[in-house]
Write a protein that holds these residues in place. Structure first.
Motif, short mmCIF file in Angstrom:
data_model
loop_
_atom_site.label_atom_id
_atom_site.label_comp_id
_atom_site.label_asym_id
_atom_site.label_seq_id
_atom_site.Cartn_x
_atom_site.Cartn_y
_atom_site.Cartn_z
N PHE A 99 62.92 56.26 82.15
CA PHE A 99 62.26 55.32 81.81
C PHE A 99 62.93 53.92 81.34
CE2 PHE A 99 59.88 53.30 77.93
CZ PHE A 99 58.69 52.79 78.58
N PRO A 100 63.96 54.03 80.37
CA PRO A 100 64.85 52.90 80.07
C PRO A 100 65.47 52.43 81.51
CG PRO A 100 65.46 55.07 78.92
CD PRO A 100 64.55 55.39 79.86
N MET A 101 65.89 53.14 82.41
CA MET A 101 66.18 52.47 83.67
C MET A 101 65.05 51.63 84.30
SD MET A 101 69.11 55.20 85.37
CE MET A 101 67.83 56.44 85.50
N PHE A 102 64.05 52.38 84.51
CA PHE A 102 63.03 51.37 84.95
C PHE A 102 62.46 50.15 84.21
CE2 PHE A 102 60.72 54.50 88.14
CZ PHE A 102 62.08 54.98 88.74
N ARG A 103 62.69 50.45 82.93
CA ARG A 103 62.38 49.24 82.09
C ARG A 103 63.56 48.04 82.52
NH1 ARG A 103 61.82 50.40 75.94
NH2 ARG A 103 63.46 51.36 76.48
N GLN A 104 64.70 48.30 82.32
CA GLN A 104 65.85 47.55 82.45
C GLN A 104 65.83 46.81 83.78
OE1 GLN A 104 69.64 49.37 82.47
NE2 GLN A 104 70.54 47.44 81.65
N VAL A 159 62.81 46.46 85.51
CA VAL A 159 61.48 45.88 85.68
C VAL A 159 60.90 46.50 86.67
CG1 VAL A 159 60.01 43.69 85.42
CG2 VAL A 159 62.37 43.77 84.75
N LEU A 160 60.70 48.04 86.38
CA LEU A 160 59.91 48.69 87.46
C LEU A 160 58.70 49.41 86.96
CD1 LEU A 160 62.70 50.23 90.04
CD2 LEU A 160 61.10 48.59 90.40
N ILE A 161 58.59 49.16 85.59
CA ILE A 161 57.66 49.97 84.90
C ILE A 161 56.19 49.09 85.31
CG2 ILE A 161 56.43 50.44 82.70
CD1 ILE A 161 59.18 50.91 81.64
N ASP A 162 55.31 49.90 85.84
CA ASP A 162 53.86 49.59 86.19
C ASP A 162 53.93 48.87 87.50
OD1 ASP A 162 51.81 50.39 84.77
OD2 ASP A 162 51.50 48.57 83.34
N GLY A 191 58.10 51.12 91.63
CA GLY A 191 58.69 52.13 90.51
C GLY A 191 58.11 53.41 90.91
N LEU A 192 56.65 53.71 91.12
CA LEU A 192 56.09 54.77 91.43
C LEU A 192 56.58 55.45 92.52
CD1 LEU A 192 53.82 56.49 90.32
CD2 LEU A 192 52.35 55.34 91.89
N VAL A 193 56.99 54.65 93.84
CA VAL A 193 57.80 55.46 94.94
C VAL A 193 58.93 55.77 94.61
CG1 VAL A 193 58.29 54.71 97.25
CG2 VAL A 193 56.12 54.08 96.58
N LEU A 194 59.63 55.18 93.88
CA LEU A 194 60.94 55.58 93.42
C LEU A 194 60.86 56.96 92.74
CD1 LEU A 194 64.19 54.97 93.69
CD2 LEU A 194 63.89 53.71 91.80
N ALA A 195 60.09 56.95 91.94
CA ALA A 195 60.05 58.09 90.99
C ALA A 195 59.52 59.33 91.88
CB ALA A 195 58.75 57.83 90.08
N TYR A 196 58.47 59.21 92.80
CA TYR A 196 58.00 60.41 93.70
C TYR A 196 59.05 60.54 94.50
CZ TYR A 196 53.15 60.26 92.27
OH TYR A 196 52.00 60.38 91.70
#
Length: 51
Positions: A12-17, A19-22, A26-31
């Motif tokens: 979460f903090p890495m995605f926020r940094q 700007v991949l949240i929402d 970001g979803l593809v990377l998490a999956y």
């Protein structure tokens, strides 16, 4: 196997940094982080039994 919460909390903090949240990226990377290792682990036993 690592609990999902142990990996998601640092993401979460890495995605926020970066700007991949929402975002779809970001979803593809998490999956891609979680699904391939789980699929390989589950399917390896199946393929080991195939003659």
């Amino acid at each position: 196997m690592t609990p999902v919460a142990a990996v998601v909390l640092p993401l979460f903090p890495m995605f926020r940094q970066v700007v991949l949240i929402d975002t779809v990226a970001g979803l593809v990377l998490a999956y891609l982080t979680f699904d391939p290792p789980l699929a390989v682990w589950l399917l390896s036993a199946f393929f080991a039994d195939v003659p």
